[in-house]
Design an enzyme around this catalytic site. Sequence first.
Site, mmCIF file in Angstrom:
data_model
loop_
_atom_site.group_PDB
_atom_site.id
_atom_site.type_symbol
_atom_site.label_atom_id
_atom_site.label_comp_id
_atom_site.label_asym_id
_atom_site.label_seq_id
_atom_site.Cartn_x
_atom_site.Cartn_y
_atom_site.Cartn_z
ATOM 1 N N HIS A 16 0.593 -1.315 0.325
ATOM 2 C CA HIS A 16 0.024 -0.411 0.036
ATOM 3 C C HIS A 16 0.804 1.507 -0.258
ATOM 4 O O HIS A 16 0.039 2.630 0.512
ATOM 5 C CB HIS A 16 -0.941 0.453 1.228
ATOM 6 C CG HIS A 16 -0.407 -0.034 2.447
ATOM 7 N ND1 HIS A 16 0.596 -0.805 3.055
ATOM 8 C CD2 HIS A 16 -0.053 1.271 3.577
ATOM 9 C CE1 HIS A 16 1.129 -0.816 4.200
ATOM 10 N NE2 HIS A 16 0.831 0.437 4.383
ATOM 11 N N HIS B 42 1.477 7.397 -0.317
ATOM 12 C CA HIS B 42 1.062 6.424 0.439
ATOM 13 C C HIS B 42 -0.537 6.027 -0.409
ATOM 14 O O HIS B 42 -1.410 7.063 -0.257
ATOM 15 C CB HIS B 42 0.555 6.520 1.421
ATOM 16 C CG HIS B 42 -0.048 5.832 2.797
ATOM 17 N ND1 HIS B 42 -0.564 5.477 2.840
ATOM 18 C CD2 HIS B 42 0.668 4.872 3.911
ATOM 19 C CE1 HIS B 42 -1.478 5.028 3.715
ATOM 20 N NE2 HIS B 42 -0.018 4.700 4.626
#
Length: 159
Positions: free
Chosen positions: A56, A71
């Site tokens: 992620h 992110h």
Amino acid sequence: MKVLSPVAGTVGPLSDAPDPVFAAEMVGSGVLVDPDRTPGVAVAPVSGKIAKVHPHAYAIATPEGVGLLVHLGIDTVRLNGEGFEIVGPVKGQVVAGQEMIRWDPAEIEAQGLSPAVLVCVLDTAPGSIATDLLGQHVSVGDPLFEAPEAAAKRGRRAS
């Protein structure tokens, strides 16, 4: 140093991030990209050495010593990699625009999570990133902002 958009979407201020740590720019100053809700691949915003890759998120250190974090989504660490596929290198060098992680922002949103993409210059003061693209749509690889000169100087001293 130009920082490229890792995804296609609408640029917003990091203060709009639905996470208080990112919104307060505690990790570093940057921008938020509200991604298009289509499957795609997030790319490296700069060239440099891979510092860390998670399904992620990923961090890259430039030759000038600037660290950047991308992110993908908020609280997506809770998915334990589900819905993400690492397609780029997990160590070594990467070039700006190189594919890193395949994902589907609509799937993330369908699970009740924000798909907001946060692009942060690590260890920079809040408000140190400026862009004239707020509210505008960018494509993958479009210039997003210039990394602050202070971050590069600080990074060179630390090297």
